[in-house]
Design an enzyme around this catalytic site. Structure first.
Site, PDB file in Angstrom:
ATOM      1  N   HIS A  85       0.829  -1.211   0.000  1.00  0.00           N
ATOM      2  CA  HIS A  85       0.000   0.000   0.000  1.00  0.00           C
ATOM      3  C   HIS A  85       0.857   1.252   0.000  1.00  0.00           C
ATOM      4  O   HIS A  85       0.887   2.006   0.970  1.00  0.00           O
ATOM      5  CB  HIS A  85      -0.946  -0.029   1.202  1.00  0.00           C
ATOM      6  CG  HIS A  85      -2.018  -1.063   1.046  1.00  0.00           C
ATOM      7  ND1 HIS A  85      -2.531  -1.793   2.076  1.00  0.00           N
ATOM      8  CD2 HIS A  85      -2.679  -1.505  -0.060  1.00  0.00           C
ATOM      9  CE1 HIS A  85      -3.449  -2.630   1.633  1.00  0.00           C
ATOM     10  NE2 HIS A  85      -3.553  -2.476   0.338  1.00  0.00           N
ATOM     11  N   GLU A 174      -5.247  -8.723   3.142  1.00  0.00           N
ATOM     12  CA  GLU A 174      -4.657  -9.758   3.999  1.00  0.00           C
ATOM     13  C   GLU A 174      -5.738 -10.468   4.811  1.00  0.00           C
ATOM     14  O   GLU A 174      -5.732 -11.709   4.929  1.00  0.00           O
ATOM     15  CB  GLU A 174      -3.613  -9.148   4.943  1.00  0.00           C
ATOM     16  CG  GLU A 174      -2.953 -10.207   5.813  1.00  0.00           C
ATOM     17  CD  GLU A 174      -2.150  -9.619   6.965  1.00  0.00           C
ATOM     18  OE1 GLU A 174      -1.380  -8.673   6.736  1.00  0.00           O
ATOM     19  OE2 GLU A 174      -2.310 -10.116   8.094  1.00  0.00           O
ATOM     20  N   SER A 310      -2.546   2.217   4.039  1.00  0.00           N
ATOM     21  CA  SER A 310      -1.598   1.296   4.679  1.00  0.00           C
ATOM     22  C   SER A 310      -1.979   1.141   6.153  1.00  0.00           C
ATOM     23  O   SER A 310      -1.870   2.085   6.940  1.00  0.00           O
ATOM     24  CB  SER A 310      -0.174   1.854   4.546  1.00  0.00           C
ATOM     25  OG  SER A 310       0.670   1.264   5.515  1.00  0.00           O
ATOM     26  N   SER A 311      -2.415  -0.049   6.505  1.00  0.00           N
ATOM     27  CA  SER A 311      -2.909  -0.301   7.858  1.00  0.00           C
ATOM     28  C   SER A 311      -1.833  -0.012   8.903  1.00  0.00           C
ATOM     29  O   SER A 311      -2.074   0.658   9.910  1.00  0.00           O
ATOM     30  CB  SER A 311      -3.365  -1.761   7.946  1.00  0.00           C
ATOM     31  OG  SER A 311      -3.580  -2.146   9.268  1.00  0.00           O
TER      32      SER A 311
HETATM   33  S1  SF4 Z   1       3.992  -5.901   7.647  1.00  0.00           S
HETATM   34 FE1  SF4 Z   1       4.681  -7.841   8.535  1.00  0.00          FE
HETATM   35  S2  SF4 Z   1       3.347  -9.400   7.610  1.00  0.00           S
HETATM   36 FE2  SF4 Z   1       3.151  -7.558   6.358  1.00  0.00          FE
HETATM   37  S3  SF4 Z   1       4.678  -7.830   4.752  1.00  0.00           S
HETATM   38 FE3  SF4 Z   1       5.676  -6.677   6.393  1.00  0.00          FE
HETATM   39  S4  SF4 Z   1       6.708  -8.240   7.655  1.00  0.00           S
HETATM   40 FE4  SF4 Z   1       5.196  -9.295   6.374  1.00  0.00          FE
END
Ligand code: SF4
Length: 393
Positions: A85, A174, A310-311
């Site tokens: 994102h 996700e 972006s969470s």
């Molecule tokens: S935020 Fe965490 S789960 Fe998501 S891509 Fe990055 S390392 Fe992987």
């Protein structure tokens, strides 16, 4: 013909390293890290979080996308949607001729065995994967190992007769992918809760029962097909979207534990409730680093850089906002002038312009961090822009 799947890259890491550095590296950010994560210029001091920016999963996904383009220069390369994102990163991939299935005019049904399809770091639903497989496409799977870990847990819940309670956003790629895994070939169920308020509704139902119809209305798009709260909330296991606010996820897990204990008693708790913290370590490290930064009471304001959808970036801003003025900006151009800044509201979805964000006189200390999908070059440009605006350059 079964699809060909690449899961560990395409052996072109060294060949694309230069292009990746050119697109996303920042010498300035590297120098700030070497200087104890601090940068001073005139009246401006910037304190950079100890952990920020690209996480291991994003690093790997973007690397694989570049390798894919290199390996298949003459074949159509398609992403199922945003690889991560961040608009800057997605634009860089578009500039290489990589298409996005979510763009207008694109259709999964038009894909052929000639297409090479990249699956993003947050994974795809089982349904989409099967569809791509039927089209015979070559697949490059960049699903992050930490997401695979969540899937492993929800599949185990389903196999053991537990409904997966997923702390996440039901519309997020996700969480949709994780929910599809929780179904586990029709043997499992899921409920997605966004926050404490929704968790409290589900916990009240576990304790006292209630109106099933009203419950399903409330969670209409956040439960598995055929979900029956009277049947499917008798046993539950908690998991989370990897990028949620860690403190909130832990609290929600405890809320469910307490609800099951109240309903069934301590003796039956282990047979009724399980929890597994599936916040990934990169998210946790970035949230911890921001908390450490906030302990520095000299900060005047906080800038959080990252995509508005972006969470993990939104959650970094949520941690900061109660403590000091916080501006979540998508890119350096959001720093409009010394008096105006364009940013996302931390609690809502709208973008707004705020005035008077930068103290006009005297020393100013700014805390800076960025989400796991934000490349360093954007952070470096934000630093330069802050320097210009603070010092009237
Ligand atoms: S935020 Fe965490 S789960 Fe998501 S891509 Fe990055 S390392 Fe992987």
């Amino acid at each position: 013909m079964p699809s060909l799947i690449f899961r560990k890259g395409l052996n072109l890491r060294h060949e694309v390293a230069g292009a990746l550095a050119e697109s996303y590296h920042s010498d300035l950010v590297a120098a700030i890290k070497d200087n104890g994560h601090e940068y001073t210029s005139g009246r401006l001091t910037i304190r950079l979080a100890r952990e920020f920016g690209f996480c291991y999963g994003v690093d790997r996904a973007v690397d694989y996308a570049y390798q894919t383009r290199k390996r298949f220069p003459n074949r159509p390369v398609v992403l199922t949607g945003e690889i991560i994102h961040n608009p800057h990163v997605n634009d860089q991939l578009r500039a290489q001729g990589i298409r996005f299935l979510t763009d207008a005019g694109e259709s999964i049904d038009a894909l052929t065995p000639d297409d090479v399809v990249i699956l993003p770091a947050f994974g795809v639903t089982i349904e989409l994967l099967e569809h791509l497989d039927r089209r015979g496409c070559t697949l490059v799977d960049t699903t992050c190992g930490s997401v695979l870990n969540v899937w492993k847990n929800v599949k185990r819940y389903a196999a053991d007769g537990f409904t997966s309670v997923i702390h996440g956003k039901y519309w997020h790629e996700e969480t949709r992918a994780t929910a599809s895994q929780a179904l586990h070939a029709g043997r499992g169920h899921y409920l997605v809760v966004l926050n404490r308020d929704q968790a409290a509704v589900a916990c009240a139902y576990i304790r006292d029962g209630g109106d099933a119809g009203a419950f399903l209305d409330r969670f209409e798009r956040a439960v598995s097909p055929g979900f029956d709260p009277d049947r499917d909330l008798q046993r539950a296991g908690c998991a989370n979207q990897t990028t949620m606010l860690s403190s909130e996820s832990l609290e929600i897990g405890e809320m469910f534990r307490a609800a099951f204990r109240d309903r069934y008693g301590d003796a039956d708790l282990a047979a009724r409730f399980r929890a597994f913290d599936t916040i990934c370590s990169a998210t946790q490290d970035r949230q911890d680093a921001v908390a450490a930064l906030l302990a520095d009471r000299t900060l005047d304001l906080m800038i959080v850089v990252g995509g508005y959808n972006s969470s993990n970036t939104c959650n970094l801003a949520r941690i900061c906002e109660p403590r000091l003025p916080t501006y979540h900006v998508a890119e350096p151009g959001c720093l409009l002038s010394a008096s105006e800044i364009r940013h996302k509201s931390v609690s809502g979805k709208d973008e707004r312009v705020s005035a008077g964000w930068l103290p006009a006189r005297g020393p100013v200390v700014i805390g800076l961090t960025s989400g796991a999908s934000t490349p360093d070059n954007l952070v470096g440009t934000v630093v330069r822009r802050l320097e210009e605006l603070a010092n009237g350059m």
